[in-house]
Design a protein around this motif. Structure first.
Motif, PDB file in Angstrom:
ATOM      1  N   SER A  59      25.447  -8.108 -36.538  1.00  0.00           N
ATOM      2  CA  SER A  59      26.833  -8.063 -36.360  1.00  0.00           C
ATOM      3  C   SER A  59      27.340  -7.986 -37.637  1.00  0.00           C
ATOM      4  O   SER A  59      26.939  -8.723 -38.696  1.00  0.00           O
ATOM      5  CB  SER A  59      27.219  -9.548 -35.809  1.00  0.00           C
ATOM      6  N   GLY A  60      28.473  -7.170 -37.924  1.00  0.00           N
ATOM      7  CA  GLY A  60      29.005  -6.823 -38.864  1.00  0.00           C
ATOM      8  C   GLY A  60      28.726  -5.614 -39.750  1.00  0.00           C
ATOM      9  O   GLY A  60      29.315  -4.894 -40.455  1.00  0.00           O
ATOM     10  N   PHE A  61      27.551  -5.016 -39.335  1.00  0.00           N
ATOM     11  CA  PHE A  61      27.228  -3.630 -39.833  1.00  0.00           C
ATOM     12  C   PHE A  61      27.996  -2.384 -39.408  1.00  0.00           C
ATOM     13  O   PHE A  61      28.434  -1.424 -40.032  1.00  0.00           O
ATOM     14  CB  PHE A  61      25.691  -3.226 -39.366  1.00  0.00           C
ATOM     15  N   ASP A  62      28.658  -2.608 -38.084  1.00  0.00           N
ATOM     16  CA  ASP A  62      29.786  -1.708 -37.748  1.00  0.00           C
ATOM     17  C   ASP A  62      30.766  -1.205 -38.554  1.00  0.00           C
ATOM     18  O   ASP A  62      31.207  -0.348 -38.900  1.00  0.00           O
ATOM     19  CB  ASP A  62      30.189  -1.947 -36.440  1.00  0.00           C
ATOM     20  N   ALA A  63      31.223  -2.580 -39.286  1.00  0.00           N
ATOM     21  CA  ALA A  63      32.324  -2.592 -40.232  1.00  0.00           C
ATOM     22  C   ALA A  63      32.057  -2.002 -41.447  1.00  0.00           C
ATOM     23  O   ALA A  63      32.875  -1.156 -41.947  1.00  0.00           O
ATOM     24  CB  ALA A  63      32.666  -4.058 -40.400  1.00  0.00           C
ATOM     25  N   VAL A  64      30.667  -1.740 -42.001  1.00  0.00           N
ATOM     26  CA  VAL A  64      30.142  -1.239 -43.220  1.00  0.00           C
ATOM     27  C   VAL A  64      30.157   0.381 -42.564  1.00  0.00           C
ATOM     28  O   VAL A  64      30.601   1.027 -43.592  1.00  0.00           O
ATOM     29  CB  VAL A  64      28.699  -1.622 -43.200  1.00  0.00           C
ATOM     30  N   ALA A  65      29.966   0.765 -41.598  1.00  0.00           N
ATOM     31  CA  ALA A  65      29.792   1.885 -41.280  1.00  0.00           C
ATOM     32  C   ALA A  65      31.373   2.750 -41.105  1.00  0.00           C
ATOM     33  O   ALA A  65      31.602   3.770 -41.668  1.00  0.00           O
ATOM     34  CB  ALA A  65      29.111   2.331 -39.706  1.00  0.00           C
ATOM     35  N   LEU A  66      32.203   1.796 -40.454  1.00  0.00           N
ATOM     36  CA  LEU A  66      33.592   2.119 -40.487  1.00  0.00           C
ATOM     37  C   LEU A  66      34.244   2.356 -41.842  1.00  0.00           C
ATOM     38  O   LEU A  66      34.908   3.304 -42.104  1.00  0.00           O
ATOM     39  CB  LEU A  66      34.245   0.994 -39.670  1.00  0.00           C
ATOM     40  N   LYS A  67      34.225   1.353 -42.602  1.00  0.00           N
ATOM     41  CA  LYS A  67      34.862   1.377 -43.761  1.00  0.00           C
ATOM     42  C   LYS A  67      34.191   1.954 -45.112  1.00  0.00           C
ATOM     43  O   LYS A  67      34.800   2.269 -45.927  1.00  0.00           O
ATOM     44  CB  LYS A  67      35.180   0.082 -44.225  1.00  0.00           C
ATOM     45  N   PHE A  68      32.857   1.888 -44.989  1.00  0.00           N
ATOM     46  CA  PHE A  68      31.809   2.537 -46.427  1.00  0.00           C
ATOM     47  C   PHE A  68      31.354   3.643 -45.898  1.00  0.00           C
ATOM     48  O   PHE A  68      31.001   4.737 -46.932  1.00  0.00           O
ATOM     49  CB  PHE A  68      30.880   1.246 -46.803  1.00  0.00           C
ATOM     50  N   GLY A  69      30.881   3.929 -44.698  1.00  0.00           N
ATOM     51  CA  GLY A  69      30.107   4.957 -44.329  1.00  0.00           C
ATOM     52  C   GLY A  69      28.604   4.983 -44.322  1.00  0.00           C
ATOM     53  O   GLY A  69      28.174   3.651 -44.848  1.00  0.00           O
ATOM     54  N   GLN A  70      27.862   5.889 -44.217  1.00  0.00           N
ATOM     55  CA  GLN A  70      26.394   6.128 -44.015  1.00  0.00           C
ATOM     56  C   GLN A  70      25.968   5.697 -45.643  1.00  0.00           C
ATOM     57  O   GLN A  70      26.368   6.606 -46.606  1.00  0.00           O
ATOM     58  CB  GLN A  70      25.838   7.090 -43.644  1.00  0.00           C
ATOM     59  N   PRO A  71      25.358   4.927 -46.135  1.00  0.00           N
ATOM     60  CA  PRO A  71      24.746   4.666 -47.438  1.00  0.00           C
ATOM     61  C   PRO A  71      23.753   5.839 -47.786  1.00  0.00           C
ATOM     62  O   PRO A  71      23.106   5.970 -46.879  1.00  0.00           O
ATOM     63  CB  PRO A  71      24.207   3.310 -47.696  1.00  0.00           C
ATOM     64  N   ASP A  72      23.420   5.977 -49.200  1.00  0.00           N
ATOM     65  CA  ASP A  72      22.615   7.028 -49.489  1.00  0.00           C
ATOM     66  C   ASP A  72      21.466   6.256 -49.768  1.00  0.00           C
ATOM     67  O   ASP A  72      20.169   6.695 -49.559  1.00  0.00           O
ATOM     68  CB  ASP A  72      22.903   7.697 -50.970  1.00  0.00           C
TER      69      ASP A  72
END
Length: 320
Positions: free
Chosen positions: A65-78
């Motif tokens: 829980s919380g990873f969806d927010a990372v995807a939404l606001k930060f995007g896919q990390p390199d």
């Protein structure tokens, strides 16, 4: 040109904070940086010390829980650096389910595999020297792994999971990480600071003479992670790497303490060597998990500092 994105999982822990500090000090600020945290609230000292562009996300590694927010606001990390772990062996022994669900990064890896963009992410994952059995000196990466406790077993399970699920990774089998306190002090006791405070009381203390490790200075670990990040982003080719990450010195617990005593001017008569078998710690501990770091030095051209120099740097930093 868009900046490359680096995500630090476990950004408020000991290594996580040092890594964020290291990322903030890179000239030209080449990366967009985000970090996850589990404990709340976020330490204000840390937020104040880092660039305002660094963003934090609350994530539960057990559930994802919380990873969806990372995807939404930060995007896919390199690049993702996984510093999060349940790393106290006795705690892992008493709660093996939590050890497995936190130390095997299944929610993180499954989240990374959910991205449909046509780009790869490198996972840099912190493992441990406790994957080795501890029956010889200077283990190499391709030596047999046979952990003696739940913590080590959970880290072996994590390595296997990453090998099976990730196409690009660097697994770092780290020894004891020591160094200065973090920007926002962590609650766990730090090895050199603890030894210093015990010896400063002037009372005789028992230490094990028959448990050996290759302690590694925290800023060397940061240097290694940043070198791997830079290599991945500049070379643009597949990376599947397993590295022992330790200092150059094999030291027993007694020798670790003797170095602190020598630098600080404490009497070594305060140090009473005892066998590890004389104390019941509620968890089995490997005797000698010193590691050969030749592959690390040759792969990244990084020479970790000696234990004595690392202790001097640590104590000097604590004095400022």
């Amino acid at each position: 040109m868009n900046k490359k994105r680096v995500l630090v999982v476990g950004g408020t822990g000991y290594l996580g904070q040092h890594l964020l500090q290291g990322l903030s000090e890179i000239e030209g600020k080449p990366y967009d940086v985000a970090a996850t945290h589990h404990s709340t609230p976020l330490p204000q000292l840390l937020l104040d010390a880092l660039p305002h562009s660094f963003v934090f996300f609350h994530v539960d590694l057990k559930s994802g829980s919380g990873f969806d927010a990372v995807a939404l606001k930060f995007g896919q990390p390199d690049v993702v650096v996984n510093c999060a772990a349940l790393s106290v062996p006795r705690v892992c022994e008493n709660d093996p389910d939590s050890a497995m669900s936190i130390n095997v990064p299944s929610s993180l890896v499954n989240w990374l595999s959910s991205f449909t963009e046509n780009k790869e992410t490198l996972l840099i994952h912190l493992s441990t020297d406790q994957v080795y059995e501890g029956v010889k000196s200077f283990y190499k990466e391709d030596d047999e792994i046979a952990p003696v406790n739940v913590y080590g077993k959970s880290k072996v399970a994590a390595e296997k999971f990453i090998y099976e699920k990730c196409s690009n990774f660097a697994i770092l089998r780290s020894s004891i990480i020591y160094g200065p306190q973090t920007i926002s002090p962590v609650p766990k006791s730090l090895p050199i600071q603890w030894i210093d405070s015990v010896l400063s009381k002037g009372e005789k203390v028992e230490f094990f003479h028959d448990e050996c490790r290759c302690p590694v200075y925290v800023r060397d670990v940061v240097k290694i992670i940043l070198a791997l990040t830079n290599r991945w982003l500049s070379e643009d080719k597949q990376m599947q790497l397993l590295l022992n990450v330790g200092g150059p010195d094999r030291v027993s617990r007694v020798q670790m303490v003797e170095v602190v005593a020598e630098i600080r001017g404490y009497s070594t008569s305060l140090i009473k060597p005892v066998s590890a078998s004389s104390v019941d710690r509620g968890v089995q501990s490997p005797a000698d998990i010193s590691m050969d770091i030749t592959k690390l030095v040759q792969t990244l051209n990084i020479d970790p500092v000696t234990y004595k120099d690392g202790v001097k740097l640590t104590l000097a930093a604590e004095a400022t």
